[in-house]
Write an enzyme that holds these catalytic residues in place. Structure first.
Site, PDB file in Angstrom:
ATOM      1  N   GLY A  22      -4.665  -4.085  -3.842  1.00 12.27           N
ATOM      2  CA  GLY A  22      -5.624  -3.027  -4.166  1.00 12.27           C
ATOM      3  C   GLY A  22      -4.805  -1.807  -4.526  1.00 12.27           C
ATOM      4  O   GLY A  22      -4.156  -1.222  -3.664  1.00 12.27           O
ATOM      5  N   GLN A  68       1.860  -6.043  -3.222  1.00  9.48           N
ATOM      6  CA  GLN A  68       2.294  -6.181  -1.833  1.00  9.48           C
ATOM      7  C   GLN A  68       3.589  -5.380  -1.624  1.00  9.48           C
ATOM      8  O   GLN A  68       3.781  -4.387  -2.299  1.00  9.48           O
ATOM      9  CB  GLN A  68       2.460  -7.659  -1.433  1.00  9.48           C
ATOM     10  CG  GLN A  68       1.150  -8.442  -1.340  1.00  9.48           C
ATOM     11  CD  GLN A  68       0.597  -8.861  -2.687  1.00  9.48           C
ATOM     12  OE1 GLN A  68       1.262  -9.515  -3.472  1.00  9.48           O
ATOM     13  NE2 GLN A  68      -0.636  -8.508  -2.968  1.00  9.48           N
ATOM     14  N   ASP A  73       0.808  -1.225   0.000  1.00 11.75           N
ATOM     15  CA  ASP A  73       0.000   0.000   0.000  1.00 11.75           C
ATOM     16  C   ASP A  73       0.840   1.273   0.000  1.00 11.75           C
ATOM     17  O   ASP A  73       0.425   2.315   0.529  1.00 11.75           O
ATOM     18  CB  ASP A  73      -0.971   0.011   1.200  1.00 11.75           C
ATOM     19  CG  ASP A  73      -1.900  -1.189   1.180  1.00 11.75           C
ATOM     20  OD1 ASP A  73      -2.230  -1.650   0.072  1.00 11.75           O
ATOM     21  OD2 ASP A  73      -2.279  -1.652   2.263  1.00 11.75           O
ATOM     22  N   LYS A  83       1.827   2.180  -5.165  1.00 13.19           N
ATOM     23  CA  LYS A  83       2.382   1.652  -6.417  1.00 13.19           C
ATOM     24  C   LYS A  83       1.490   1.985  -7.611  1.00 13.19           C
ATOM     25  O   LYS A  83       1.973   2.416  -8.660  1.00 13.19           O
ATOM     26  CB  LYS A  83       2.550   0.119  -6.298  1.00 13.19           C
ATOM     27  CG  LYS A  83       3.516  -0.292  -5.194  1.00 13.19           C
ATOM     28  CD  LYS A  83       3.540  -1.796  -4.988  1.00 13.19           C
ATOM     29  CE  LYS A  83       2.299  -2.371  -4.370  1.00 13.19           C
ATOM     30  NZ  LYS A  83       2.055  -2.024  -2.960  1.00 13.19           N
TER      31      LYS A  83
HETATM   32  P1  GDP Z   1      -0.765   0.429  -3.582  1.00 12.99           P
HETATM   33  O1  GDP Z   1      -1.386  -0.839  -3.136  1.00 12.99           O
HETATM   34  O2  GDP Z   1       0.710   0.454  -3.336  1.00 12.99           O
HETATM   35  O3  GDP Z   1      -1.099   0.805  -4.995  1.00 12.99           O
HETATM   36  O4  GDP Z   1      -1.374   1.570  -2.641  1.00 12.99           O
HETATM   37  P2  GDP Z   1      -2.926   1.704  -2.181  1.00 12.99           P
HETATM   38  O5  GDP Z   1      -3.722   2.210  -3.318  1.00 12.99           O
HETATM   39  O6  GDP Z   1      -3.393   0.469  -1.501  1.00 12.99           O
HETATM   40  O7  GDP Z   1      -2.778   2.771  -1.021  1.00 12.99           O
HETATM   41  C1  GDP Z   1      -2.279   4.034  -1.238  1.00 12.99           C
HETATM   42  C2  GDP Z   1      -3.357   5.044  -0.814  1.00 12.99           C
HETATM   43  O8  GDP Z   1      -2.767   6.320  -0.666  1.00 12.99           O
HETATM   44  C3  GDP Z   1      -4.441   5.215  -1.842  1.00 12.99           C
HETATM   45  O9  GDP Z   1      -5.630   5.534  -1.197  1.00 12.99           O
HETATM   46  C4  GDP Z   1      -3.940   6.400  -2.683  1.00 12.99           C
HETATM   47  O10 GDP Z   1      -4.991   7.103  -3.309  1.00 12.99           O
HETATM   48  C5  GDP Z   1      -3.306   7.231  -1.617  1.00 12.99           C
HETATM   49  N1  GDP Z   1      -2.145   8.027  -2.048  1.00 12.99           N
HETATM   50  C6  GDP Z   1      -1.184   7.730  -2.945  1.00 12.99           C
HETATM   51  N2  GDP Z   1      -0.231   8.689  -2.956  1.00 12.99           N
HETATM   52  C7  GDP Z   1      -0.603   9.606  -2.047  1.00 12.99           C
HETATM   53  C8  GDP Z   1      -0.014  10.809  -1.563  1.00 12.99           C
HETATM   54  O11 GDP Z   1       1.066  11.234  -1.974  1.00 12.99           O
HETATM   55  N3  GDP Z   1      -0.697  11.491  -0.589  1.00 12.99           N
HETATM   56  C9  GDP Z   1      -1.872  11.053  -0.084  1.00 12.99           C
HETATM   57  N4  GDP Z   1      -2.454  11.769   0.865  1.00 12.99           N
HETATM   58  N5  GDP Z   1      -2.459   9.913  -0.507  1.00 12.99           N
HETATM   59  C10 GDP Z   1      -1.817   9.197  -1.465  1.00 12.99           C
HETATM   60  P1  IMO Z   2      -0.963  -4.105  -2.302  1.00 11.06           P
HETATM   61  O1  IMO Z   2      -0.505  -4.648  -3.639  1.00 11.06           O
HETATM   62  C1  IMO Z   2      -1.016  -4.614   2.026  1.00 11.06           C
HETATM   63  C2  IMO Z   2      -1.168  -8.706   3.561  1.00 11.06           C
HETATM   64  C3  IMO Z   2      -2.425  -9.142   4.277  1.00 11.06           C
HETATM   65  C4  IMO Z   2      -1.849 -10.147   5.247  1.00 11.06           C
HETATM   66  C5  IMO Z   2      -0.758 -10.825   4.425  1.00 11.06           C
HETATM   67  C6  IMO Z   2      -1.181 -12.107   3.759  1.00 11.06           C
HETATM   68  O2  IMO Z   2      -2.256  -3.382  -2.367  1.00 11.06           O
HETATM   69  O3  IMO Z   2       0.128  -3.337  -1.636  1.00 11.06           O
HETATM   70  P2  IMO Z   2      -2.757 -12.777   1.729  1.00 11.06           P
HETATM   71  O4  IMO Z   2      -4.124 -12.319   1.343  1.00 11.06           O
HETATM   72  O5  IMO Z   2      -1.715 -12.490   0.709  1.00 11.06           O
HETATM   73  O6  IMO Z   2      -2.752 -14.189   2.195  1.00 11.06           O
HETATM   74  O7  IMO Z   2      -2.391 -11.899   3.046  1.00 11.06           O
HETATM   75  O8  IMO Z   2      -0.384  -9.885   3.432  1.00 11.06           O
HETATM   76  N1  IMO Z   2      -1.379  -8.167   2.189  1.00 11.06           N
HETATM   77  C7  IMO Z   2      -1.286  -6.876   1.880  1.00 11.06           C
HETATM   78  N2  IMO Z   2      -1.071  -5.798   2.655  1.00 11.06           N
HETATM   79  N3  IMO Z   2      -1.122  -4.472   0.683  1.00 11.06           N
HETATM   80  C8  IMO Z   2      -1.313  -5.530  -0.110  1.00 11.06           C
HETATM   81  O9  IMO Z   2      -1.286  -5.452  -1.458  1.00 11.06           O
HETATM   82  C9  IMO Z   2      -1.443  -6.816   0.479  1.00 11.06           C
HETATM   83  N4  IMO Z   2      -1.655  -8.058   0.008  1.00 11.06           N
HETATM   84  C10 IMO Z   2      -1.607  -8.869   1.070  1.00 11.06           C
HETATM   85  O10 IMO Z   2      -3.034  -8.055   4.929  1.00 11.06           O
HETATM   86  O11 IMO Z   2      -1.218  -9.487   6.317  1.00 11.06           O
HETATM   87 MG    MG Z   3      -2.902  -1.519  -1.856  1.00 10.94          MG
END
Ligand code: GDP
Ligand code: IMO
Ligand code: MG
Length: 425
Positions: A40, A224, A13, A16
């Site tokens: 996600g 991840q 998260d 990416k």
């Molecule tokens: P990913 O899984 O690595 O693609 O990241 P996620 O989408 O799960 O989580 C990143 C969250 O932070 C999302 O809700 C983005 O919209 C938000 N986000 C990304 N870059 C920034 C930033 O620079 N500032 C803020 N406030 N939110 C951000």
């Molecule tokens: P993105 O790509 C954050 C975490 C789960 C759990 C562990 C194992 O959005 O960064 P799984 O479902 O793979 O068996 O879960 O890994 N986890 C993540 N945490 N971002 C993710 O993906 C994750 N995908 C799995 O919360 O701790």
């Molecule tokens: Mg994510």
């Protein structure tokens, strides 16, 4: 030509999806190489917000091809839902030929999800905190040489293969207790399998290497984060794939000497969702503040993310494992109102001060040694030029670059595509 890689250096998260979307106009192909719909990836542009689970984040650029690589595990129901949602919003990557899937990618069955849930509830307090998308059981069948692959869906005996694997799962599930009714899910799965056949199936190894031969540019999108890697993460609180650069080689079919730039992405602080050790965790008001300001709730499951300060020993470890050449710092704006911020430089561990991640951080907890850093106390979300970066944030950037021995080349100051600054070095 080489394949560039962008991946998370923390526990996922990091942002990416946003950065792949920003970078993708420079690339001909964006490829996911591991993980599945446990991911996600959020993108925001033109007041629209999308969360992608399986589809690569290059999908909004009309000129980029997107590949779901062989290392990914696919839930056809979720993939169909993602594509239906895109279509409802005016994006049709299947119709425009901008999405292809590797034949060798494995399929997540409804019974894989039941196994995931049964295994987690059986572990009680020691559970992994899985997203319950069936990731672990699907990779178990892959390495156990029982799995079903995308290419199998077009074979004449697919139904028999499916039934055979399902029966095996039902036999295992019967040991856990009563098996929930999954007939609706199964119906949706079989319908989604038919839909899956309408997306071109490819051999990712040939496709990607052909692209490189033709001088085309490829970006691999990690899911991840490094600290969730099956080999090097905080085992057993990890996911079931190699989230590191090496995973891009096996997850798409490219040789290690084809890897070019490796973008390592991290938040200006740190988060983790699910169970497992988190040395810099702030289980207090400051942590709650970070969670609220950063909207730290899972994009896939909606769960509250745990929050803490940046962890330099963990980042150094991740940079080493991945061969990171450039860093991307995300969510700096979340720290806008902090008078002081902190960075963990070392751990106190088993009576010693160390600057690396020890083998066991589950039973012996490393205690973070924190260094205080002045905050910038300024709203960053509207800045568009490098010159506008406040001095205190420049200091934080230089401090991290020195500690991590790697340049920070992008800075993100908000969720929107436009809130991204390229930093000159
Ligand atoms: P990913 O899984 O690595 O693609 O990241 P996620 O989408 O799960 O989580 C990143 C969250 O932070 C999302 O809700 C983005 O919209 C938000 N986000 C990304 N870059 C920034 C930033 O620079 N500032 C803020 N406030 N939110 C951000
Ligand atoms: P993105 O790509 C954050 C975490 C789960 C759990 C562990 C194992 O959005 O960064 P799984 O479902 O793979 O068996 O879960 O890994 N986890 C993540 N945490 N971002 C993710 O993906 C994750 N995908 C799995 O919360 O701790
Ligand atoms: Mg994510």
């Amino acid at each position: 030509m080489q394949v560039d890689v962008l991946l998370g250096l923390q526990w996922g998260d990091e942002g990416k999806g946003k950065i792949v979307d920003v970078l993708c106009p420079k690339y001909d192909l964006i490829a996911r190489f591991q993980g599945g719909p446990n991911a996600g990836h959020t993108l925001e542009f033109d007041n629209k917000k999308f969360v992608l689970n399986t589809i690569p984040s290059g999908i909004f650029n009309p000129d980029t091809l997107n590949l779901i690589g062989n290392g990914v595990v696919i839930d056809p129901i979720i993939l169909k839902r993602e594509l239906d949602n895109l279509k409802a919003n005016g994006f049709d990557p299947v119709g425009t030929g901008k999405l292809v899937i590797a034949r060798k990618a494995h399929l997540i069955l409804p019974t894989h999800q039941l196994l995931d849930a049964a295994s987690e509830s059986n572990m009680g307090a020691g559970k992994i905190g899985s997203t319950l998308k069936g990731i672990g059981p699907t990779y178990m069948d892959k390495t156990g040489r029982n799995g079903l692959r995308v290419g199998d869906t077009t074979l004449p005996d697919f139904t028999e293969r499916y039934q055979k694997l399902k029966e095996k799962h039902l036999s295992i599930l019967s040991h856990y207790g009563e098996i929930p009714d999954f007939s609706e899910k199964e119906e949706a799965f079989l319908a989604a399998i038919e839909f899956l056949k309408s997306i071109p199936h490819v051999d990712s190894e040939h496709l990607v290497n052909q692209y490189l031969k033709e001088g085309k540019k490829v970006l691999a999108e990690g899911a991840q984060g490094t600290l969730l890697d099956i080999d090097f993460g905080s085992y057993p609180f990890v996911t079931s794939s190699n989230t590191t650069t090496a995973g891009a080689c096996t997850g798409m079919g490219i040789a290690p000497n084809k890897i070019g730039t490796v973008f390592g992405i991290f938040k200006a602080y740190c988060t983790r969702v699910g169970s497992g050790p988190f040395p810099t965790e702030l289980d207090n008001e400051v942590g709650e503040n970070l969670r609220q300001l950063g909207h730290e709730f899972g994009a896939t499951t909606g769960r509250a993310r745990r929050t803490g300060w940046i962890d330099i020993p963990a980042l150094k470890y991740a940079i080493m494992l991945n061969g990171v050449t450039e860093l991307v710092m995300m969510k700096a704006d979340v720290l806008d109102t902090f008078e002081k911020i902190y960075a963990c430089t070392h751990y106190k561990y088993d009576g010693q001060v160390i600057d690396y991640m020890p083998y066991d951080i589950n039973s012996i907890k490393p205690e973070p040694i924190l260094e205080e850093i002045a905050g910038w106390n300024q709203d960053l979300t509207g800045i568009t030029k490098e010159e506008e970066i406040p001095a205190a944030l420049r200091n934080y950037i230089s401090y991290l670059e020195k500690a991590l021995e790697t340049p920070i080349t992008f800075l993100s100051v908000g969720p929107d595509r436009k809130q991204t600054l390229a930093l000159t070095k």
